[in-house]
Design a protein around this motif. Structure first.
Motif, PDB file in Angstrom:
ATOM      1  N   PRO A 115      36.240  -4.020 -81.141  1.00 50.22           N
ATOM      2  CA  PRO A 115      37.434  -4.188 -80.312  1.00 50.22           C
ATOM      3  C   PRO A 115      37.449  -3.221 -79.129  1.00 50.22           C
ATOM      4  CG  PRO A 115      37.985  -2.987 -82.306  1.00 50.22           C
ATOM      5  CD  PRO A 115      36.529  -3.345 -82.412  1.00 50.22           C
ATOM      6  N   TYR A 116      37.913  -3.716 -77.986  1.00 50.87           N
ATOM      7  CA  TYR A 116      38.005  -2.916 -76.770  1.00 50.87           C
ATOM      8  C   TYR A 116      39.381  -3.095 -76.136  1.00 50.87           C
ATOM      9  CZ  TYR A 116      32.846  -2.784 -76.844  1.00 50.87           C
ATOM     10  OH  TYR A 116      31.530  -2.595 -77.188  1.00 50.87           O
ATOM     11  N   ILE A 117      39.835  -2.041 -75.458  1.00 53.82           N
ATOM     12  CA  ILE A 117      41.007  -2.130 -74.591  1.00 53.82           C
ATOM     13  C   ILE A 117      40.496  -2.095 -73.159  1.00 53.82           C
ATOM     14  CG2 ILE A 117      43.129  -1.007 -73.834  1.00 53.82           C
ATOM     15  CD1 ILE A 117      43.474   0.086 -76.607  1.00 53.82           C
ATOM     16  N   ASN A 118      40.889  -3.074 -72.374  1.00 50.99           N
ATOM     17  CA  ASN A 118      40.398  -3.208 -71.003  1.00 50.99           C
ATOM     18  C   ASN A 118      41.563  -3.159 -70.019  1.00 50.99           C
ATOM     19  OD1 ASN A 118      39.420  -5.804 -68.868  1.00 50.99           O
ATOM     20  ND2 ASN A 118      38.356  -3.869 -68.903  1.00 50.99           N
ATOM     21  N   VAL A 225      42.744  -5.540 -87.819  1.00 52.87           N
ATOM     22  CA  VAL A 225      44.143  -5.806 -88.152  1.00 52.87           C
ATOM     23  C   VAL A 225      44.891  -4.478 -88.249  1.00 52.87           C
ATOM     24  CG1 VAL A 225      43.629  -7.951 -89.369  1.00 52.87           C
ATOM     25  CG2 VAL A 225      43.662  -5.798 -90.643  1.00 52.87           C
ATOM     26  N   GLY A 226      46.216  -4.568 -88.172  1.00 51.96           N
ATOM     27  CA  GLY A 226      47.039  -3.386 -88.326  1.00 51.96           C
ATOM     28  C   GLY A 226      47.099  -2.509 -87.097  1.00 51.96           C
ATOM     29  N   PHE A 227      46.827  -3.079 -85.921  1.00 51.32           N
ATOM     30  CA  PHE A 227      46.893  -2.322 -84.675  1.00 51.32           C
ATOM     31  C   PHE A 227      48.055  -2.844 -83.840  1.00 51.32           C
ATOM     32  CE2 PHE A 227      45.705  -1.317 -80.277  1.00 51.32           C
ATOM     33  CZ  PHE A 227      45.387   0.030 -80.395  1.00 51.32           C
ATOM     34  N   ASP A 228      48.932  -1.946 -83.391  1.00 49.42           N
ATOM     35  CA  ASP A 228      50.126  -2.327 -82.628  1.00 49.42           C
ATOM     36  C   ASP A 228      49.748  -2.495 -81.159  1.00 49.42           C
ATOM     37  OD1 ASP A 228      52.603  -2.723 -81.532  1.00 49.42           O
ATOM     38  OD2 ASP A 228      53.572  -1.077 -82.601  1.00 49.42           O
ATOM     39  N   LYS A 233      49.866  -1.262 -75.267  1.00 42.31           N
ATOM     40  CA  LYS A 233      49.843  -1.884 -73.945  1.00 42.31           C
ATOM     41  C   LYS A 233      50.995  -1.358 -73.080  1.00 42.31           C
ATOM     42  CE  LYS A 233      48.768  -6.194 -73.836  1.00 42.31           C
ATOM     43  NZ  LYS A 233      48.819  -7.670 -73.921  1.00 42.31           N
ATOM     44  N   HIS A 234      52.177  -1.219 -73.680  1.00 39.87           N
ATOM     45  CA  HIS A 234      53.346  -0.729 -72.943  1.00 39.87           C
ATOM     46  C   HIS A 234      53.129   0.707 -72.466  1.00 39.87           C
ATOM     47  CE1 HIS A 234      57.565  -0.236 -71.858  1.00 39.87           C
ATOM     48  NE2 HIS A 234      57.575   0.887 -72.562  1.00 39.87           N
ATOM     49  N   ARG A 235      52.570   1.537 -73.314  1.00 41.03           N
ATOM     50  CA  ARG A 235      52.351   2.926 -72.935  1.00 41.03           C
ATOM     51  C   ARG A 235      51.265   3.055 -71.874  1.00 41.03           C
ATOM     52  NH1 ARG A 235      52.569   7.187 -77.782  1.00 41.03           N
ATOM     53  NH2 ARG A 235      52.913   8.492 -75.932  1.00 41.03           N
ATOM     54  N   LEU A 236      50.217   2.247 -71.974  1.00 42.92           N
ATOM     55  CA  LEU A 236      49.159   2.299 -70.958  1.00 42.92           C
ATOM     56  C   LEU A 236      49.661   1.805 -69.604  1.00 42.92           C
ATOM     57  CD1 LEU A 236      46.065   1.034 -72.996  1.00 42.92           C
ATOM     58  CD2 LEU A 236      46.515   3.361 -72.205  1.00 42.92           C
TER      59      LEU A 236
END
Length: 398
Positions: A115-118, A225-228, A233-236
């Protein structure tokens, strides 16, 4: 990715990949509190470093360690790997052997999803060509990616996690050897086998092998699973907008290595996975006819999922984390992400970026006064431009 798992729910085919079935993991969970910042020296190792460590103990059967390629046993098997998503497609005769298919799935389930955050920031520039006609071009201001895979392990070096292999619930709408997704069969079947009963992995493998369909596909999936997601996203978004960025911001979660499709060995299935044949069909528009044919002729099974929890809910209703919480992850990465945004980078951030962001810039001297003076002016200029961008805004359409 999804909601935290509740251990109050019992699954008939949940198989923990790193603990004995029926026993809770021996890994001491982290329970969220006020999410203090993490010491930079306590960071988990990079995923790639961990799996290449010579001291790492194999958690899977011999020959299927995480740093080894798992392939079908057939010499003439065909394996296609998508270079962008990491998704795999297999075509092999051994897939129609229930025991072999089950073994493949169990081996592959020990490999985590990636998993990645982009974060991507863009703005539109309007220019005029030589004839005075306006043209709009999209300019990428930054494209930053952070991988979450290391935080799916309590100990990445020894591959200790809370991962488990499960078959789908009766109420889930998925392909069950059908063309269309559907839920588990009617009320008569529920009375016979019980409302909570569902086929095991072994049973699904036998059903796949026994199917007389000429074209069929058995899909294995991996999920975090289990990731908010929404909270992070809101904080980033607040972090990026805090730099006074005025462009278009997109934050998305991407999971690679999340899917393996097992196709029975037929000429059509081999053709559908051959790149030059696929391109020929696209260029000649034959796909307009071939695509519906493949959709309605292929029976699909999407019934097996390997879940890799970022967090889970214990019997008391509290969230516990396999390594760190979302708040701790944000406290760890916010400074590095903010720095990369202001530097307009387009890259995947790694541990070195994290360390540089948390440590003071070293006083690097070359011994040459002229060069050292130029480096000092360069650093001062970059700092000044970043501060001006913060105060006056940057990245807006123009």
């Amino acid at each position: 990715m999804g909601k935290p798992n509740s251990h109050a729910t019992s699954f008939s085919d949940n198989v923990s990949l790193h603990s004995n079935p029926g026993e809770r993991s021996t890994i001491t969970p982290y329970v969220d509190d006020d999410a203090p910042e993490i010491n930079i020296d306590d960071l988990p190792p990079n995923y790639s470093d961990a799996i290449e460590s010579s001291e790492a103990a194999p958690m899977l059967v011999p020959g299927s360690a995480m740093n080894s390629a798992i392939r079908p046993s057939d010499l003439d098997a065909k394996v296609i790997i998508d270079q962008n998503s990491g998704a795999q497609a297999w075509v092999a005769k051994s897939i129609e052997n229930p025991g072999s298919l089950e073994t493949y799935v169990l081996q592959l389930s020990g490999i985590p999803p990636r998993p990645y955050i982009n974060l991507v920031g863009t703005h539109t520039e309007t220019t005029k060509d030589s004839k005075g006609k306006q043209e709009k071009n999209t300019v990428t201001d930054f494209d930053i990616t952070v991988e979450l895979t290391p935080f799916l392990f309590a100990d990445a070096q020894y591959r200790r996690s809370w991962s488990q292999l499960r078959t789908v619930d009766n109420e889930e709408r998925v392909h069950r050897g059908t063309i269309r997704a559907k839920r588990q069969g009617g009320s008569n079947q529920s009375i016979e086998i019980g409302a909570d009963a569902r086929p095991t992995l072994q049973e699904w493998c036998h059903r796949f092998a026994a199917s007389p369909a000429s074209l069929k596909c058995f899909t294995f999936q991996r999920q975090m699973v289990g990731f908010d997601e929404e909270s992070v996203k809101h904080r980033l978004e607040g972090l990026v907008r805090g730099t006074n960025y005025r462009g278009h911001l997109t934050i998305r979660f991407v999971t690679k290595d999340a899917r393996v499709d097992f196709y029975n060995d037929t000429k059509i299935n081999r053709w559908r996975l051959t790149p030059w044949i696929r391109w020929m069909f696209f260029l000649t528009l034959i796909f307009i006819l071939s695509w519906p044919y493949l959709i309605f002729r292929t029976k699909r099974w999407e019934v097996v999922v390997a879940e890799w929890p970022f967090s889970r809910v214990d019997e008391s209703g509290n969230r516990e984390y396999v390594s760190i919480s979302e708040d701790q992850w944000y406290n760890m990465w916010a400074r590095a992400i903010c720095r990369a945004v202001l530097e307009k980078r387009q890259t995947i951030l790694d541990q070195s970026d994290l360390r540089r962001a948390h440590e003071a810039d070293p006083a690097f001297n070359t011994g040459n006064s002229n060069v050292d003076g130029a480096l000092g002016l360069f650093r001062a200029g970059i700092h000044a431009m970043n501060e001006v961008n913060r105060q006056l805004g940057w990245g807006g359409d123009c």
